[in-house]
Design a protein around this motif. Structure first.
Motif, PDB file in Angstrom:
ATOM      1  N   GLU A 104       1.340  -1.674   0.244  1.00 48.35           N
ATOM      2  CA  GLU A 104      -0.121  -0.463   0.553  1.00 48.35           C
ATOM      3  C   GLU A 104       1.473   1.734   0.529  1.00 48.35           C
ATOM      4  O   GLU A 104       0.476   2.128  -0.672  1.00 48.35           O
ATOM      5  CB  GLU A 104      -1.039  -0.095   0.889  1.00 48.35           C
ATOM      6  CG  GLU A 104      -1.823   1.108   1.279  1.00 48.35           C
ATOM      7  CD  GLU A 104      -3.067   0.301   0.529  1.00 48.35           C
ATOM      8  OE1 GLU A 104      -4.438   0.952   0.588  1.00 48.35           O
ATOM      9  OE2 GLU A 104      -2.899  -0.388  -1.041  1.00 48.35           O
ATOM     10  N   VAL A 153       1.995   1.915  -3.723  1.00 51.17           N
ATOM     11  CA  VAL A 153       0.562   2.140  -5.076  1.00 51.17           C
ATOM     12  C   VAL A 153       0.045   3.085  -4.170  1.00 51.17           C
ATOM     13  O   VAL A 153      -0.267   3.926  -5.174  1.00 51.17           O
ATOM     14  CB  VAL A 153      -0.158   0.664  -4.433  1.00 51.17           C
ATOM     15  CG1 VAL A 153      -1.525   0.905  -5.594  1.00 51.17           C
ATOM     16  CG2 VAL A 153       0.735  -1.101  -5.451  1.00 51.17           C
ATOM     17  N   SER A 197      -2.565   5.446  -5.654  1.00 52.47           N
ATOM     18  CA  SER A 197      -3.707   5.109  -7.281  1.00 52.47           C
ATOM     19  C   SER A 197      -4.865   5.286  -7.338  1.00 52.47           C
ATOM     20  O   SER A 197      -5.776   5.164  -8.540  1.00 52.47           O
ATOM     21  CB  SER A 197      -2.987   3.612  -6.776  1.00 52.47           C
ATOM     22  OG  SER A 197      -2.941   3.242  -5.734  1.00 52.47           O
ATOM     23  N   TYR A 198      -4.939   5.578  -6.286  1.00 52.01           N
ATOM     24  CA  TYR A 198      -6.505   5.538  -5.775  1.00 52.01           C
ATOM     25  C   TYR A 198      -6.456   6.388  -4.566  1.00 52.01           C
ATOM     26  O   TYR A 198      -5.994   6.944  -3.889  1.00 52.01           O
ATOM     27  CB  TYR A 198      -7.357   4.088  -5.158  1.00 52.01           C
ATOM     28  CG  TYR A 198      -6.563   2.943  -4.277  1.00 52.01           C
ATOM     29  CD1 TYR A 198      -6.836   3.181  -2.716  1.00 52.01           C
ATOM     30  CD2 TYR A 198      -5.684   1.720  -4.996  1.00 52.01           C
ATOM     31  CE1 TYR A 198      -5.827   2.462  -2.501  1.00 52.01           C
ATOM     32  CE2 TYR A 198      -4.947   1.394  -4.667  1.00 52.01           C
ATOM     33  CZ  TYR A 198      -5.442   1.325  -3.470  1.00 52.01           C
ATOM     34  OH  TYR A 198      -4.241   0.202  -2.741  1.00 52.01           O
ATOM     35  N   GLU A 244     -15.216  -4.283  -3.933  1.00 50.62           N
ATOM     36  CA  GLU A 244     -14.488  -2.201  -4.533  1.00 50.62           C
ATOM     37  C   GLU A 244     -15.581  -1.710  -5.663  1.00 50.62           C
ATOM     38  O   GLU A 244     -15.872  -0.425  -6.082  1.00 50.62           O
ATOM     39  CB  GLU A 244     -13.339  -2.796  -5.231  1.00 50.62           C
ATOM     40  CG  GLU A 244     -12.664  -2.070  -5.893  1.00 50.62           C
ATOM     41  CD  GLU A 244     -10.623  -1.513  -6.290  1.00 50.62           C
ATOM     42  OE1 GLU A 244     -10.842  -1.264  -6.919  1.00 50.62           O
ATOM     43  OE2 GLU A 244     -10.473  -2.397  -5.664  1.00 50.62           O
ATOM     44  N   HIS A 251     -10.873   5.870  -8.310  1.00 49.93           N
ATOM     45  CA  HIS A 251      -9.290   5.181  -8.777  1.00 49.93           C
ATOM     46  C   HIS A 251      -9.489   6.386  -9.745  1.00 49.93           C
ATOM     47  O   HIS A 251      -9.325   7.620 -10.223  1.00 49.93           O
ATOM     48  CB  HIS A 251      -9.745   4.369  -9.761  1.00 49.93           C
ATOM     49  CG  HIS A 251     -10.427   2.711  -9.859  1.00 49.93           C
ATOM     50  ND1 HIS A 251     -10.652   1.806 -10.552  1.00 49.93           N
ATOM     51  CD2 HIS A 251     -10.352   2.308  -8.397  1.00 49.93           C
ATOM     52  CE1 HIS A 251     -11.121   0.843  -9.476  1.00 49.93           C
ATOM     53  NE2 HIS A 251     -10.969   0.904  -8.747  1.00 49.93           N
ATOM     54  N   TRP A 309      -5.232   6.006 -11.229  1.00 46.68           N
ATOM     55  CA  TRP A 309      -5.333   4.982 -12.425  1.00 46.68           C
ATOM     56  C   TRP A 309      -5.087   3.826 -12.125  1.00 46.68           C
ATOM     57  O   TRP A 309      -5.150   2.471 -13.142  1.00 46.68           O
ATOM     58  CB  TRP A 309      -3.461   4.937 -13.105  1.00 46.68           C
ATOM     59  CG  TRP A 309      -2.546   4.497 -11.404  1.00 46.68           C
ATOM     60  CD1 TRP A 309      -1.980   6.034 -10.491  1.00 46.68           C
ATOM     61  CD2 TRP A 309      -2.028   3.772 -10.879  1.00 46.68           C
ATOM     62  NE1 TRP A 309      -1.518   5.597  -9.798  1.00 46.68           N
ATOM     63  CE2 TRP A 309      -1.492   3.944  -9.989  1.00 46.68           C
ATOM     64  CE3 TRP A 309      -1.846   2.253 -11.487  1.00 46.68           C
ATOM     65  CZ2 TRP A 309      -0.457   3.226  -9.519  1.00 46.68           C
ATOM     66  CZ3 TRP A 309      -1.394   1.795 -10.896  1.00 46.68           C
ATOM     67  CH2 TRP A 309      -0.185   1.861  -9.806  1.00 46.68           C
ATOM     68  N   TRP A 310      -5.486   3.641 -11.404  1.00 43.54           N
ATOM     69  CA  TRP A 310      -6.241   1.986 -10.645  1.00 43.54           C
ATOM     70  C   TRP A 310      -6.774   1.409 -11.424  1.00 43.54           C
ATOM     71  O   TRP A 310      -7.900   1.775 -11.828  1.00 43.54           O
ATOM     72  CB  TRP A 310      -6.484   2.212  -9.327  1.00 43.54           C
ATOM     73  CG  TRP A 310      -6.249   0.500  -8.530  1.00 43.54           C
ATOM     74  CD1 TRP A 310      -7.128  -0.345  -8.410  1.00 43.54           C
ATOM     75  CD2 TRP A 310      -5.146  -0.036  -7.949  1.00 43.54           C
ATOM     76  NE1 TRP A 310      -6.828  -1.036  -7.837  1.00 43.54           N
ATOM     77  CE2 TRP A 310      -5.357  -1.457  -7.835  1.00 43.54           C
ATOM     78  CE3 TRP A 310      -3.912   0.055  -7.506  1.00 43.54           C
ATOM     79  CZ2 TRP A 310      -4.917  -2.004  -7.644  1.00 43.54           C
ATOM     80  CZ3 TRP A 310      -2.948  -1.092  -7.607  1.00 43.54           C
ATOM     81  CH2 TRP A 310      -3.363  -2.137  -7.455  1.00 43.54           C
ATOM     82  N   LYS A 311      -7.162   0.452 -11.684  1.00 44.20           N
ATOM     83  CA  LYS A 311      -8.875  -0.780 -11.752  1.00 44.20           C
ATOM     84  C   LYS A 311      -8.778  -1.392 -10.928  1.00 44.20           C
ATOM     85  O   LYS A 311      -7.822  -2.696 -10.367  1.00 44.20           O
ATOM     86  CB  LYS A 311      -7.840  -1.546 -13.485  1.00 44.20           C
ATOM     87  CG  LYS A 311      -7.440  -0.334 -14.141  1.00 44.20           C
ATOM     88  CD  LYS A 311      -7.326  -0.441 -15.779  1.00 44.20           C
ATOM     89  CE  LYS A 311      -6.871   0.470 -16.764  1.00 44.20           C
ATOM     90  NZ  LYS A 311      -8.077   1.302 -17.352  1.00 44.20           N
ATOM     91  N   THR A 312      -9.960  -1.875 -11.141  1.00 48.59           N
ATOM     92  CA  THR A 312     -10.628  -3.218 -10.303  1.00 48.59           C
ATOM     93  C   THR A 312      -9.586  -4.605 -10.758  1.00 48.59           C
ATOM     94  O   THR A 312      -9.710  -4.990  -9.698  1.00 48.59           O
ATOM     95  CB  THR A 312     -11.997  -3.127 -10.112  1.00 48.59           C
ATOM     96  OG1 THR A 312     -12.509  -1.812 -10.437  1.00 48.59           O
ATOM     97  CG2 THR A 312     -12.408  -4.568  -8.873  1.00 48.59           C
ATOM     98  N   TYR A 340      -6.507  -5.276 -10.576  1.00 44.30           N
ATOM     99  CA  TYR A 340      -5.556  -4.906 -10.131  1.00 44.30           C
ATOM    100  C   TYR A 340      -5.995  -5.485  -8.831  1.00 44.30           C
ATOM    101  O   TYR A 340      -4.759  -6.370  -8.344  1.00 44.30           O
ATOM    102  CB  TYR A 340      -4.346  -3.953 -10.468  1.00 44.30           C
ATOM    103  CG  TYR A 340      -4.435  -3.153 -11.436  1.00 44.30           C
ATOM    104  CD1 TYR A 340      -4.506  -3.961 -13.135  1.00 44.30           C
ATOM    105  CD2 TYR A 340      -3.888  -1.605 -11.717  1.00 44.30           C
ATOM    106  CE1 TYR A 340      -3.773  -3.095 -14.219  1.00 44.30           C
ATOM    107  CE2 TYR A 340      -3.826  -1.367 -13.121  1.00 44.30           C
ATOM    108  CZ  TYR A 340      -3.972  -1.824 -14.339  1.00 44.30           C
ATOM    109  OH  TYR A 340      -3.424  -1.596 -14.975  1.00 44.30           O
ATOM    110  N   THR A 341      -7.482  -5.233  -8.315  1.00 41.32           N
ATOM    111  CA  THR A 341      -7.117  -5.867  -6.747  1.00 41.32           C
ATOM    112  C   THR A 341      -7.025  -7.437  -6.800  1.00 41.32           C
ATOM    113  O   THR A 341      -6.767  -7.955  -6.007  1.00 41.32           O
ATOM    114  CB  THR A 341      -8.186  -5.169  -6.523  1.00 41.32           C
ATOM    115  OG1 THR A 341      -8.740  -3.527  -6.287  1.00 41.32           O
ATOM    116  CG2 THR A 341      -8.683  -5.610  -5.315  1.00 41.32           C
TER     117      THR A 341
END
Length: 290
Positions: free
Chosen positions: A45, A48, A54-55, A109, A120, A122-125, A127-128
């Motif tokens: 964390e 990221v 990221s979020y 999420e 978000h 640049w993050w995408k689900t 990735y989680t």
């Protein structure tokens, strides 16, 4: 509905799951594993979330915007993910169940995104989902490794990340509620973000040094490390990198780090006793360079 309701619901549900597993399993290795997973989650964390932004969370629980954001992050990284990872390990769930649980977190999420309490950058689900699957798999394997002897790497990593989980949480609470010290590096536009980032680096260095002194049973060295850190603090204050709000802060830092050292000794003993069945390292790691 207040934004923080969903976050506290996640905390409550996770805590109920945690207590249920502890009561059913009665295995103290799960406590060790939990701290390890929290520490691992904190490291990820930091990279990221803190470094690369990221979020963003919006629990609307704390007045400081970045601390509020960080509180939302801790909800996930201290409760939801580590506790579910512990469940996967405790019951050695098959891979298809790991995929199902990861998909469940992806659904949560998306729900948080829909409620506008999480954003978000640049993050995408997906990735989680991928990272959750990897994390759950590591937790499952690590739990088995904790029952094995002769694995000094596992012990070092477990001990360090477990202590990092404890020290990072303590420092977040102190920084968020008492504002007793601030770092200014100029890396981030937000003063709070800048201070949290530098504090995490500082805490990581302190934890490495104190954990090393405990592992090597170099207890006099721990005192030397703490004294040396005060010299570093004075140097940082002189150059305006560290700002302390009260004159007794350096004394408080010393007491805090002494407390962390004591906690390190206790955690080391707890790991050795409950994972290896002995508090003596020469028995737990015979014929090995510890």
């Amino acid at each position: 509905m207040p934004h923080y309701t969903a976050f506290f619901a996640l905390i409550i549900i996770s805590t109920v799951v945690l207590l249920t597993v502890f009561i059913c399993k009665k295995d103290k290795k799960l406590v060790v594993l939990l701290f390890f997973i929290i520490g691992m989650a904190y490291v990820l964390e930091y990279v990221v979330f803190v470094l690369f932004e990221s979020y963003e969370y919006d629990p609307d629980f704390m007045t400081n915007e970045y601390f509020d954001n960080l509180f939302g992050s801790l909800t996930s990284q201290t409760f939801a993910f580590p506790i579910m990872a512990m469940v996967v390990a405790a019951y050695q769930l098959k891979f298809r169940y790991i995929l199902f649980i990861s998909a469940m977190f992806m659904g949560i999420e998306e729900l948080f995104l829909h409620w506008d309490i999480y954003t978000h950058h640049w993050w995408k689900t997906i990735y989680t989902g991928v990272l959750m699957t990897i994390g759950f798999s590591i937790s499952k394997i690590w739990y088995v490794w904790l029952t094995e002897r002769y694995m000094t790497f596992v012990h070092y990593a477990t001990f360090f990340l477990g202590m990092l989980a404890i020290t990072s949480t303590i420092m977040f609470l102190l920084l968020a509620y008492f504002h007793n010290n601030w770092f200014y590096t100029g890396w981030f536009a937000s003063a709070t973000h800048d201070s949290v980032n530098a504090t995490m680096i500082y805490v990581c260095i302190v934890t490495i040094l104190l954990v090393w002194s405990v592992v090597k049973e170099f207890f006099i060295g721990a005192g030397m490390i703490i004294a040396g850190l005060r010299i570093v603090d004075i140097w940082l204050i002189h150059y305006g990198v560290l700002l302390v709000s009260i004159t007794t802060s350096l004394v408080l830092f010393t007491l805090l780090q002494a407390g962390i050292f004591i906690l390190s000794v206790m955690l080391q003993h707890f790991i050795m006793k409950n994972c290896y069945g002995t508090s003596k390292k020469d028995v737990a790691f015979p014929a090995k360079n510890y």
